[in-house]
Motif scaffolding. Structure first.
Motif, PDB file in Angstrom:
ATOM      1  N   GLY A 145      15.665  -9.404 -15.014  1.00  0.00           N
ATOM      2  CA  GLY A 145      16.916  -9.528 -14.277  1.00  0.00           C
ATOM      3  C   GLY A 145      17.533  -8.218 -13.845  1.00  0.00           C
ATOM      4  O   GLY A 145      17.873  -8.026 -12.667  1.00  0.00           O
ATOM      5  N   ALA A 146      17.698  -7.302 -14.801  1.00  0.00           N
ATOM      6  CA  ALA A 146      18.321  -6.013 -14.471  1.00  0.00           C
ATOM      7  C   ALA A 146      17.457  -5.217 -13.503  1.00  0.00           C
ATOM      8  O   ALA A 146      17.964  -4.573 -12.580  1.00  0.00           O
ATOM      9  N   THR A 147      16.142  -5.286 -13.699  1.00  0.00           N
ATOM     10  CA  THR A 147      15.224  -4.564 -12.811  1.00  0.00           C
ATOM     11  C   THR A 147      15.309  -5.104 -11.389  1.00  0.00           C
ATOM     12  O   THR A 147      15.342  -4.338 -10.417  1.00  0.00           O
ATOM     13  N   LEU A 148      15.347  -6.419 -11.257  1.00  0.00           N
ATOM     14  CA  LEU A 148      15.425  -7.030  -9.929  1.00  0.00           C
ATOM     15  C   LEU A 148      16.719  -6.652  -9.227  1.00  0.00           C
ATOM     16  O   LEU A 148      16.732  -6.384  -8.019  1.00  0.00           O
ATOM     17  N   MET A 149      17.832  -6.593  -9.988  1.00  0.00           N
ATOM     18  CA  MET A 149      19.126  -6.246  -9.396  1.00  0.00           C
ATOM     19  C   MET A 149      19.152  -4.808  -8.888  1.00  0.00           C
ATOM     20  O   MET A 149      19.702  -4.523  -7.828  1.00  0.00           O
ATOM     21  N   VAL A 150      18.551  -3.895  -9.653  1.00  0.00           N
ATOM     22  CA  VAL A 150      18.642  -2.470  -9.318  1.00  0.00           C
ATOM     23  C   VAL A 150      17.489  -2.018  -8.421  1.00  0.00           C
ATOM     24  O   VAL A 150      17.701  -1.337  -7.412  1.00  0.00           O
ATOM     25  N   ALA A 151      16.262  -2.377  -8.809  1.00  0.00           N
ATOM     26  CA  ALA A 151      15.085  -1.856  -8.110  1.00  0.00           C
ATOM     27  C   ALA A 151      14.533  -2.797  -7.061  1.00  0.00           C
ATOM     28  O   ALA A 151      13.737  -2.382  -6.211  1.00  0.00           O
ATOM     29  N   GLY A 152      14.920  -4.071  -7.128  1.00  0.00           N
ATOM     30  CA  GLY A 152      14.408  -5.013  -6.151  1.00  0.00           C
ATOM     31  C   GLY A 152      12.971  -5.422  -6.441  1.00  0.00           C
ATOM     32  O   GLY A 152      12.472  -5.259  -7.556  1.00  0.00           O
ATOM     33  N   ASN A 153      12.317  -5.929  -5.426  1.00  0.00           N
ATOM     34  CA  ASN A 153      10.936  -6.409  -5.562  1.00  0.00           C
ATOM     35  C   ASN A 153      10.123  -5.936  -4.362  1.00  0.00           C
ATOM     36  O   ASN A 153       9.796  -6.703  -3.464  1.00  0.00           O
ATOM     37  N   ILE A 154       9.802  -4.662  -4.355  1.00  0.00           N
ATOM     38  CA  ILE A 154       9.020  -4.081  -3.270  1.00  0.00           C
ATOM     39  C   ILE A 154       7.576  -3.923  -3.746  1.00  0.00           C
ATOM     40  O   ILE A 154       7.301  -3.105  -4.615  1.00  0.00           O
ATOM     41  N   PRO A 155       6.656  -4.729  -3.216  1.00  0.00           N
ATOM     42  CA  PRO A 155       5.261  -4.650  -3.666  1.00  0.00           C
ATOM     43  C   PRO A 155       4.703  -3.232  -3.540  1.00  0.00           C
ATOM     44  O   PRO A 155       4.884  -2.563  -2.523  1.00  0.00           O
ATOM     45  N   GLY A 156       4.064  -2.783  -4.609  1.00  0.00           N
ATOM     46  CA  GLY A 156       3.468  -1.455  -4.627  1.00  0.00           C
ATOM     47  C   GLY A 156       4.451  -0.339  -4.909  1.00  0.00           C
ATOM     48  O   GLY A 156       4.055   0.825  -5.025  1.00  0.00           O
ATOM     49  N   ARG A 157       5.751  -0.686  -5.050  1.00  0.00           N
ATOM     50  CA  ARG A 157       6.759   0.349  -5.271  1.00  0.00           C
ATOM     51  C   ARG A 157       7.673   0.034  -6.455  1.00  0.00           C
ATOM     52  O   ARG A 157       7.844   0.848  -7.342  1.00  0.00           O
ATOM     53  N   THR A 158       8.253  -1.160  -6.440  1.00  0.00           N
ATOM     54  CA  THR A 158       9.149  -1.526  -7.549  1.00  0.00           C
ATOM     55  C   THR A 158       8.819  -2.890  -8.142  1.00  0.00           C
ATOM     56  O   THR A 158       9.565  -3.387  -8.988  1.00  0.00           O
ATOM     57  N   GLN A 159       7.743  -3.499  -7.701  1.00  0.00           N
ATOM     58  CA  GLN A 159       7.391  -4.839  -8.179  1.00  0.00           C
ATOM     59  C   GLN A 159       6.680  -4.748  -9.528  1.00  0.00           C
ATOM     60  O   GLN A 159       5.554  -4.280  -9.619  1.00  0.00           O
ATOM     61  N   THR A 160       7.344  -5.204 -10.575  1.00  0.00           N
ATOM     62  CA  THR A 160       6.760  -5.223 -11.916  1.00  0.00           C
ATOM     63  C   THR A 160       6.168  -6.602 -12.192  1.00  0.00           C
ATOM     64  O   THR A 160       6.283  -7.520 -11.368  1.00  0.00           O
ATOM     65  N   ILE A 161       5.555  -6.772 -13.346  1.00  0.00           N
ATOM     66  CA  ILE A 161       4.912  -8.048 -13.668  1.00  0.00           C
ATOM     67  C   ILE A 161       5.899  -9.221 -13.628  1.00  0.00           C
ATOM     68  O   ILE A 161       5.612 -10.241 -12.995  1.00  0.00           O
ATOM     69  N   PRO A 162       7.065  -9.131 -14.293  1.00  0.00           N
ATOM     70  CA  PRO A 162       7.975 -10.288 -14.268  1.00  0.00           C
ATOM     71  C   PRO A 162       8.434 -10.669 -12.864  1.00  0.00           C
ATOM     72  O   PRO A 162       8.488 -11.863 -12.521  1.00  0.00           O
ATOM     73  N   THR A 163       8.768  -9.671 -12.028  1.00  0.00           N
ATOM     74  CA  THR A 163       9.202 -10.000 -10.668  1.00  0.00           C
ATOM     75  C   THR A 163       8.040 -10.525  -9.838  1.00  0.00           C
ATOM     76  O   THR A 163       8.222 -11.416  -8.999  1.00  0.00           O
TER      77      THR A 163
END
Length: 224
Positions: free
Chosen positions: A168-186
């Motif tokens: 949740g916190a990661t999605l709010m701050v870093a978003g979901n950019i494939p190859g840049r900010t997309q982590t396993i949960p997102t």
């Protein structure tokens, strides 16, 4: 299905999650080490309130933690503005934002585990070291840390596991950019949203395997 395990859609979030989790755990661990050492021995008015604040990310909804971080780290936040002006750093929609979010949510587990380990060290041993002329940092490095080794190991592993699963916190701050900010949960969330169930299952299986291994390591250290 086998092609998933060699595709960028699978490995990109896995590798990024590992990188973010390692960086976040190191940051939270070092900060937790210093704070737990000071708080374990400190006696002052308002200590319980301060410790409650330290533990808040453990019980707050991740979206709440993410929103607060977004306000502080965004372009209009005082931390975000200072980092941009002085260091030319940006947190929002950046891997650095994911690291900060994971550090914040993993800190309470690390802090509490370290503090418990520090308090378990015999006070007489520490006082004997001080009587021989050792300062507080020498007592920490040469007495407390070696005698709290299992707590140190458990704190790092639990913090890493919490950082790895942060969503949740990661999605709010870093978003979901494939190859840049997309982590396993997102990646799992958006794979399910897109109907890509094979990718969601592959990432879920990877997460379960990593979490299982981390819990096995943590249990082993506790039982040694």
């Amino acid at each position: 299905m086998n092609s998933l395990f060699v595709s960028e859609n699978f490995w990109s979030p896995v590798l990024l999650s590992l990188q973010v989790s390692i960086a976040a755990t190191v940051i939270a661990f070092l900060l937790g080490l210093v704070v737990a050492w000071r708080m374990a021995a400190a006696v002052f008015y308002g200590k319980s309130l301060l410790e409650t604040a330290f533990l808040l990310p453990l019980v707050l909804p991740p979206s709440v933690v993410g929103f607060i971080l977004l306000v502080l780290l965004g372009r209009n936040g005082w931390i975000g503005q200072a980092a941009s002006a002085w260091l030319n750093l940006s947190f929002v929609f950046q891997p650095l934002g994911a690291i900060v979010a994971a550090s914040v949510v993993s800190f309470p587990l690390i802090y509490q585990t370290l503090k418990t380990g520090f308090l378990s060290v015999d006070k007489d041993v520490k006082e004997a070291a001080r009587a021989q002329g050792a300062n507080e940092w020498q007592v920490l490095i040469h007495i407390v840390l070696p005698l709290s080794l299992r707590s140190l190991q458990a704190a790092f592993i639990l913090g890493f596991a919490r950082a790895l699963g942060e969503f949740g916190a990661t999605l709010m701050v870093a978003g979901n950019i494939p190859g840049r900010t997309q982590t396993i949960p997102t990646a799992i969330y958006f794979a399910v949203d897109a109907g890509n169930m094979p990718l969601a299952w592959a990432l879920t299986g990877c997460t379960i395997l990593l979490s299982f291994l981390l819990l096995m390591l943590s249990s082993r250290f506790k039982n040694d």
